[in-house]
Design an enzyme around this catalytic site. Structure first.
Site, PDB file in Angstrom:
ATOM      1  N   ASP A  77      54.023  37.208  55.174  1.00 39.92           N
ATOM      2  CA  ASP A  77      52.924  36.545  54.469  1.00 39.92           C
ATOM      3  C   ASP A  77      51.869  36.202  55.520  1.00 39.92           C
ATOM      4  OD1 ASP A  77      51.194  34.707  53.309  1.00 39.92           O
ATOM      5  OD2 ASP A  77      52.761  33.845  52.043  1.00 39.92           O
ATOM      6  N   ALA A 101      45.243  41.927  49.958  1.00 38.60           N
ATOM      7  CA  ALA A 101      44.159  41.603  49.034  1.00 38.60           C
ATOM      8  C   ALA A 101      44.578  40.529  48.048  1.00 38.60           C
ATOM      9  CB  ALA A 101      43.750  42.856  48.255  1.00 38.60           C
ATOM     10  N   TYR A 166      35.809  35.226  45.428  1.00 40.66           N
ATOM     11  CA  TYR A 166      36.412  36.393  46.075  1.00 40.66           C
ATOM     12  C   TYR A 166      35.467  36.946  47.147  1.00 40.66           C
ATOM     13  CZ  TYR A 166      37.887  41.284  46.666  1.00 40.66           C
ATOM     14  OH  TYR A 166      38.255  42.495  47.205  1.00 40.66           O
ATOM     15  N   TRP A 191      35.785  49.793  44.729  1.00 36.12           N
ATOM     16  CA  TRP A 191      36.460  50.382  43.567  1.00 36.12           C
ATOM     17  C   TRP A 191      37.562  51.372  43.955  1.00 36.12           C
ATOM     18  CZ3 TRP A 191      32.447  51.671  39.134  1.00 36.12           C
ATOM     19  CH2 TRP A 191      31.742  50.523  38.806  1.00 36.12           C
TER      20      TRP A 191
HETATM   21  N1  LIG Z   1      41.036  47.499  44.810  1.00 37.33           N
HETATM   22  C1  LIG Z   1      39.722  47.550  44.899  1.00 37.33           C
HETATM   23  O1  LIG Z   1      39.038  47.988  43.960  1.00 37.33           O
HETATM   24  C2  LIG Z   1      39.024  47.118  46.139  1.00 37.33           C
HETATM   25  C3  LIG Z   1      37.616  47.198  46.204  1.00 37.33           C
HETATM   26  C4  LIG Z   1      36.970  46.800  47.376  1.00 37.33           C
HETATM   27  C5  LIG Z   1      37.706  46.333  48.453  1.00 37.33           C
HETATM   28  N2  LIG Z   1      39.062  46.248  48.357  1.00 37.33           N
HETATM   29  C6  LIG Z   1      39.787  45.748  49.515  1.00 37.33           C
HETATM   30  O2  LIG Z   1      40.713  46.742  49.905  1.00 37.33           O
HETATM   31  C7  LIG Z   1      41.853  46.126  50.496  1.00 37.33           C
HETATM   32  C8  LIG Z   1      43.113  46.672  49.875  1.00 37.33           C
HETATM   33  O3  LIG Z   1      43.087  46.433  48.483  1.00 37.33           O
HETATM   34  P1  LIG Z   1      44.154  47.076  47.486  1.00 37.33           P
HETATM   35  O4  LIG Z   1      43.416  47.555  46.283  1.00 37.33           O
HETATM   36  O5  LIG Z   1      45.028  48.038  48.220  1.00 37.33           O
HETATM   37  O6  LIG Z   1      44.982  45.789  47.066  1.00 37.33           O
HETATM   38  P2  LIG Z   1      46.395  45.689  46.299  1.00 37.33           P
HETATM   39  O7  LIG Z   1      46.814  47.008  45.745  1.00 37.33           O
HETATM   40  O8  LIG Z   1      46.272  44.530  45.387  1.00 37.33           O
HETATM   41  O9  LIG Z   1      47.388  45.334  47.483  1.00 37.33           O
HETATM   42  C9  LIG Z   1      47.279  44.138  48.178  1.00 37.33           C
HETATM   43  C10 LIG Z   1      48.630  43.790  48.755  1.00 37.33           C
HETATM   44  O10 LIG Z   1      48.478  42.573  49.496  1.00 37.33           O
HETATM   45  C11 LIG Z   1      49.648  41.793  49.242  1.00 37.33           C
HETATM   46  N3  LIG Z   1      49.406  40.394  49.543  1.00 37.33           N
HETATM   47  C12 LIG Z   1      48.759  39.467  48.800  1.00 37.33           C
HETATM   48  N4  LIG Z   1      48.753  38.278  49.438  1.00 37.33           N
HETATM   49  C13 LIG Z   1      49.407  38.463  50.599  1.00 37.33           C
HETATM   50  C14 LIG Z   1      49.725  37.621  51.692  1.00 37.33           C
HETATM   51  N5  LIG Z   1      49.386  36.325  51.682  1.00 37.33           N
HETATM   52  N6  LIG Z   1      50.409  38.136  52.743  1.00 37.33           N
HETATM   53  C15 LIG Z   1      50.786  39.428  52.752  1.00 37.33           C
HETATM   54  N7  LIG Z   1      50.516  40.283  51.753  1.00 37.33           N
HETATM   55  C16 LIG Z   1      49.839  39.805  50.689  1.00 37.33           C
HETATM   56  C17 LIG Z   1      49.950  42.042  47.789  1.00 37.33           C
HETATM   57  O11 LIG Z   1      51.282  41.689  47.504  1.00 37.33           O
HETATM   58  P3  LIG Z   1      51.640  41.018  46.072  1.00 37.33           P
HETATM   59  O12 LIG Z   1      51.231  42.012  45.040  1.00 37.33           O
HETATM   60  O13 LIG Z   1      53.099  40.786  46.185  1.00 37.33           O
HETATM   61  O14 LIG Z   1      50.846  39.754  46.018  1.00 37.33           O
HETATM   62  C18 LIG Z   1      49.694  43.558  47.678  1.00 37.33           C
HETATM   63  O15 LIG Z   1      50.852  44.295  47.983  1.00 37.33           O
HETATM   64  C19 LIG Z   1      41.628  44.627  50.330  1.00 37.33           C
HETATM   65  O16 LIG Z   1      41.045  44.115  51.506  1.00 37.33           O
HETATM   66  C20 LIG Z   1      40.626  44.530  49.209  1.00 37.33           C
HETATM   67  O17 LIG Z   1      39.879  43.344  49.286  1.00 37.33           O
HETATM   68  C21 LIG Z   1      39.737  46.641  47.234  1.00 37.33           C
END
Ligand SMILES: NC(=O)c1ccc[n+]([C@@H]2O[C@H](COP(=O)([O-])OP(=O)(O)OC[C@H]3O[C@@H](n4cnc5c(N)ncnc54)[C@H](OP(=O)(O)O)[C@@H]3O)[C@@H](O)[C@H]2O)c1
Length: 321
Positions: A77, A101, A166, A191
């Site tokens: 974490d 995220a 956010y 996205w």
């Molecule tokens: N998805 C989008 O559309 C999007 C767009 C722009 C930027 N981003 C950025 O891209 C990056 C990756 O996003 P993603 O879409 O791959 O996100 P994701 O699929 O939601 O994965 C995020 C992971 O982080 C874990 N997590 C949450 N809190 C945590 C903590 N305190 N310590 C350790 N792990 C933790 C989550 O675990 P749990 O599920 O168990 O909580 C999940 O496995 C992020 O920086 C996000 O802000 C994403």
């Protein structure tokens, strides 16, 4: 106490400008990093490895021959500073890629303390611990740092002005990382979609096959970005060794309505109904930027070719669904 939005925005914008506009910066010299990198076995550590980008990043780096040490949320974490320090001290990675995220942007409005812990304090701990073991850090950020009022593409020269908790907490994370570790790469993206994703773009076909009523937002524009393509670009950026602020997306702005329609058509689900809706009609708590399509001045300067069009990436993705 949260940092003032304008203060964060000004600092981020100024820093971005310096990095994008200063080719004589000693950090902007690919040769400086390349020789030892090729000679030594490289260790990459990934946090948030159970998520969409985390999984794509792990697959990509492992395929490229890195030693990859990945941590899912239950395994590490990032808000636990003691565990973060101890783990990084033990692994001593060459580079850490933070893919954590707070995916639920509406929850961030209700629980801002949680948003800042994960999006600012966690990355700050990672950056500090990385500095102490001389590791580089890739920190992933978002197009939601912009307010969405610009008609064209947002570049690093545009002042961030996030409208949601956010976005504000993610911007605070960018600044915390920069302050703690100047050997960092901030990579804003937009996205994300791909295998294992929990968001609309990643799951629209699954929803349709389960008979869900589908709505496509038609009045919000950005660029859908295929997670494996972003992972590949992040590896290229690490290989170049030029620290700074990147904005990495697939090619081609669109809206969710167009994205979802094409995904359904490619999956042979032409008959599935998709209702066009406005973002406002969904009554969501967090404001979203109306237009957050980005360009990357630094990638252009470095002559990194654009990532493929999201439509081409979507074809590949749908083929696996
Ligand atoms: N998805 C989008 O559309 C999007 C767009 C722009 C930027 N981003 C950025 O891209 C990056 C990756 O996003 P993603 O879409 O791959 O996100 P994701 O699929 O939601 O994965 C995020 C992971 O982080 C874990 N997590 C949450 N809190 C945590 C903590 N305190 N310590 C350790 N792990 C933790 C989550 O675990 P749990 O599920 O168990 O909580 C999940 O496995 C992020 O920086 C996000 O802000 C994403």
């Amino acid at each position: 106490m949260f940092p003032l939005r304008n203060e964060l925005a000004r600092e981020a914008s100024e820093a971005a400008l310096i990095e994008a506009e200063n080719p004589s910066d000693p950090q902007i010299h690919p040769v400086a990093n390349s020789e030892p990198r090729l000679a030594l076995p490289r260790i990459a550590m990934i946090t948030g490895a159970g998520g969409l980008l985390g999984r794509a990043m792990h697959a990509r780096l492992e395929k490229s021959g890195w030693r990859v040490v990945s941590f899912t949320h239950p395994e590490l974490d990032i808000t636990n500073d003691v565990d973060v320090q101890a783990t990084i001290e033990r692994i001593r990675p060459d580079v850490l890629i933070n893919c954590v995220a707070t995916a639920d942007v509406d929850r961030c409005e209700i629980e801002p303390d949680w948003a800042y812990r994960v999006n600012e304090k966690g990355p700050e701990s990672l950056a500090r611990a990385c500095r102490l073991v001389e590791a580089e850090l890739v920190h992933v950020s978002t197009d939601y740092v912009f307010d969405g009022t610009k008609p064209g593409f947002y570049t690093q020269e545009d002042e961030p002005s996030p409208q949601s908790i956010y976005g504000t907490s993610k911007l605070a994370g960018e600044l915390a990382v920069r302050k703690q570790n100047d050997r960092s790469y901030i990579v804003r993206t937009s996205w994300l979609f791909g295998a294992g994703g929990k968001n609309f773009g990643s799951r629209v076909i699954e929803y349709a096959r389960n008979g869900a009523a589908l709505k496509g937002v038609m009045d919000q524009t950005s660029i859908p970005t295929y997670a494996p393509d972003l992972a590949g670009r992040i590896e290229e950026i690490i290989d170049l060794g030029i620290h700074g602020l990147y904005q990495v997306t697939s090619t081609g702005p669109t809206n969710w309505l167009e994205f979802a329609r094409l995904a359904l058509d490619l999956a042979g689900l032409q008959d599935v109904k998709l209702e066009p809706v406005t973002r406002a009609s969904l009554n969501q708590r967090a404001p979203r930027p109306q237009n957050s399509a980005m360009r990357c001045l630094l990638s252009e300067k470095l002559q990194l070719p654009p990532l493929r069009h999201w439509k081409d990436a979507l074809k590949e993705f749908v083929g696996q669904c």
